[in-house]
Design a protein around this motif. Structure first.
Motif, PDB file in Angstrom:
ATOM      1  N   ILE A  31       0.868  -1.177   0.000  1.00 32.69           N
ATOM      2  CA  ILE A  31       0.000   0.000   0.000  1.00 32.69           C
ATOM      3  C   ILE A  31       0.901   1.222   0.000  1.00 32.69           C
ATOM      4  CG2 ILE A  31      -1.716   1.352   1.275  1.00 32.69           C
ATOM      5  CD1 ILE A  31      -2.673  -1.309   2.501  1.00 32.69           C
ATOM      6  N   ALA A  32       0.689   2.096  -0.964  1.00 36.61           N
ATOM      7  CA  ALA A  32       1.425   3.361  -1.019  1.00 36.61           C
ATOM      8  C   ALA A  32       0.411   4.485  -0.861  1.00 36.61           C
ATOM      9  CB  ALA A  32       2.174   3.508  -2.337  1.00 36.61           C
ATOM     10  N   THR A  33       0.753   5.461  -0.023  1.00 35.19           N
ATOM     11  CA  THR A  33      -0.144   6.590   0.191  1.00 35.19           C
ATOM     12  C   THR A  33       0.623   7.899   0.099  1.00 35.19           C
ATOM     13  OG1 THR A  33       0.145   6.602   2.592  1.00 35.19           O
ATOM     14  CG2 THR A  33      -1.662   5.266   1.708  1.00 35.19           C
ATOM     15  N   PHE A  34      -0.117   8.945  -0.214  1.00 36.20           N
ATOM     16  CA  PHE A  34       0.408  10.302  -0.213  1.00 36.20           C
ATOM     17  C   PHE A  34      -0.659  11.202   0.372  1.00 36.20           C
ATOM     18  CE2 PHE A  34       0.503  14.532  -1.950  1.00 36.20           C
ATOM     19  CZ  PHE A  34       1.811  14.922  -1.677  1.00 36.20           C
ATOM     20  N   VAL A  35      -0.242  12.119   1.241  1.00 32.38           N
ATOM     21  CA  VAL A  35      -1.148  13.129   1.788  1.00 32.38           C
ATOM     22  C   VAL A  35      -0.539  14.486   1.502  1.00 32.38           C
ATOM     23  CG1 VAL A  35      -2.220  14.077   3.854  1.00 32.38           C
ATOM     24  CG2 VAL A  35      -1.960  11.609   3.612  1.00 32.38           C
ATOM     25  N   GLY A  36      -1.300  15.341   0.836  1.00 33.69           N
ATOM     26  CA  GLY A  36      -0.874  16.715   0.594  1.00 33.69           C
ATOM     27  C   GLY A  36      -1.540  17.628   1.614  1.00 33.69           C
ATOM     28  N   ARG A  37      -0.771  18.598   2.113  1.00 36.51           N
ATOM     29  CA  ARG A  37      -1.267  19.528   3.132  1.00 36.51           C
ATOM     30  C   ARG A  37      -1.023  20.969   2.688  1.00 36.51           C
ATOM     31  NH1 ARG A  37      -0.301  17.937   9.002  1.00 36.51           N
ATOM     32  NH2 ARG A  37       0.614  19.981   8.950  1.00 36.51           N
ATOM     33  N   VAL A  38      -1.762  21.890   3.259  1.00 35.69           N
ATOM     34  CA  VAL A  38      -1.567  23.319   2.993  1.00 35.69           C
ATOM     35  C   VAL A  38      -0.308  23.765   3.720  1.00 35.69           C
ATOM     36  CG1 VAL A  38      -2.515  25.644   3.245  1.00 35.69           C
ATOM     37  CG2 VAL A  38      -4.062  23.716   2.792  1.00 35.69           C
ATOM     38  N   GLU A  51       2.588   7.839  -7.246  1.00 36.01           N
ATOM     39  CA  GLU A  51       3.318   9.018  -7.719  1.00 36.01           C
ATOM     40  C   GLU A  51       2.728   9.540  -9.032  1.00 36.01           C
ATOM     41  OE1 GLU A  51       7.906  10.517  -7.970  1.00 36.01           O
ATOM     42  OE2 GLU A  51       7.526   8.359  -8.114  1.00 36.01           O
ATOM     43  N   PHE A  52       2.393   8.646  -9.931  1.00 30.23           N
ATOM     44  CA  PHE A  52       1.775   9.013 -11.207  1.00 30.23           C
ATOM     45  C   PHE A  52       0.466   9.770 -10.979  1.00 30.23           C
ATOM     46  CE2 PHE A  52      -1.480   7.912 -14.338  1.00 30.23           C
ATOM     47  CZ  PHE A  52      -0.884   8.273 -15.537  1.00 30.23           C
ATOM     48  N   ILE A  53      -0.398   9.220 -10.139  1.00 33.87           N
ATOM     49  CA  ILE A  53      -1.694   9.858  -9.879  1.00 33.87           C
ATOM     50  C   ILE A  53      -1.481  11.261  -9.321  1.00 33.87           C
ATOM     51  CG2 ILE A  53      -3.761   9.785  -8.422  1.00 33.87           C
ATOM     52  CD1 ILE A  53      -3.610   6.672  -8.750  1.00 33.87           C
ATOM     53  N   MET A  54      -0.565  11.414  -8.383  1.00 37.05           N
ATOM     54  CA  MET A  54      -0.329  12.730  -7.802  1.00 37.05           C
ATOM     55  C   MET A  54       0.240  13.695  -8.837  1.00 37.05           C
ATOM     56  SD  MET A  54      -1.005  14.217  -5.076  1.00 37.05           S
ATOM     57  CE  MET A  54      -1.001  15.985  -5.324  1.00 37.05           C
ATOM     58  N   ASP A  55       1.180  13.245  -9.661  1.00 37.97           N
ATOM     59  CA  ASP A  55       1.750  14.109 -10.701  1.00 37.97           C
ATOM     60  C   ASP A  55       0.680  14.561 -11.689  1.00 37.97           C
ATOM     61  OD1 ASP A  55       4.271  13.949  -9.599  1.00 37.97           O
ATOM     62  OD2 ASP A  55       5.030  12.464 -11.040  1.00 37.97           O
ATOM     63  N   TYR A  56      -0.167  13.664 -12.112  1.00 40.04           N
ATOM     64  CA  TYR A  56      -1.226  14.033 -13.051  1.00 40.04           C
ATOM     65  C   TYR A  56      -2.299  14.891 -12.387  1.00 40.04           C
ATOM     66  CZ  TYR A  56       0.031  11.794 -17.415  1.00 40.04           C
ATOM     67  OH  TYR A  56       0.628  11.495 -18.613  1.00 40.04           O
ATOM     68  N   LEU A  57      -2.569  14.615 -11.137  1.00 35.99           N
ATOM     69  CA  LEU A  57      -3.539  15.416 -10.389  1.00 35.99           C
ATOM     70  C   LEU A  57      -3.106  16.874 -10.347  1.00 35.99           C
ATOM     71  CD1 LEU A  57      -6.101  15.263  -8.580  1.00 35.99           C
ATOM     72  CD2 LEU A  57      -4.564  14.873  -6.669  1.00 35.99           C
TER      73      LEU A  57
END
Length: 147
Positions: A27-34, A108-114
């Motif tokens: 499972i790989a996760t990424f959380v983006g924050r302000v 990583e791909f999903i985040m880059d495209y997002l």
């Protein structure tokens, strides 16, 4: 599952949903924050706008591209909108797969495209006023490496 929402999300709950399949090996996760600052200037909050139907379709396309490229079991994508204070969670990308290489790459791909393809508009709010945030060339460069 894809959600575009005002409310915050719980990391533990999201992780648990990705863990439900007995075939899950990674499972790989990424959380983006302000962030509280950008280029040396303070930021109190971000205000994010979007057009719901357009945004949903765009996010579905990004997830579908990832599923076509990697062997994925589940994908969870959450993007918040509205006014988000510094430190608030903005985005969650979670990917489960049988193998770590697929999970890491797809996340990583999903985040880059997002960052480059999803129709969200961001306004930075600070003591100095409000400023619309332009897309960064570095984000475009990161997304182009997947072509």
């Amino acid at each position: 599952m894809i959600s575009v929402q005002l409310e915050d999300f719980n990391l533990g709950d999201e992780y648990q949903q990705l863990s439900d399949d007995s075939e899950t090996g990674a499972i790989a996760t990424f959380v983006g924050r302000v962030r509280g600052s950008e280029s040396g200037s303070g930021i109190d909050a971000l205000y994010l706008e979007h057009y719901p139907a357009m945004t949903q379709k765009s996010l579905e396309q990004i997830v579908e591209l990832a599923k076509q490229r990697w062997n994925l079991l589940q994908v969870r994508l959450i993007h918040r909108f509205g006014k988000l204070e510094a430190g608030a969670q903005i985005v969650f990308v979670g990917v489960s797969s049988s193998h770590r290489s697929d999970a890491f790459a797809a996340c990583e791909f999903i985040m880059d495209y997002l960052k480059t393809s999803a129709p969200f508009w961001k306004k930075s709010i600070s003591d100095a006023g409000e400023t619309w945030v332009d897309a960064k060339e570095s984000d475009q460069d990161r997304a182009s490496r997947w072509d």
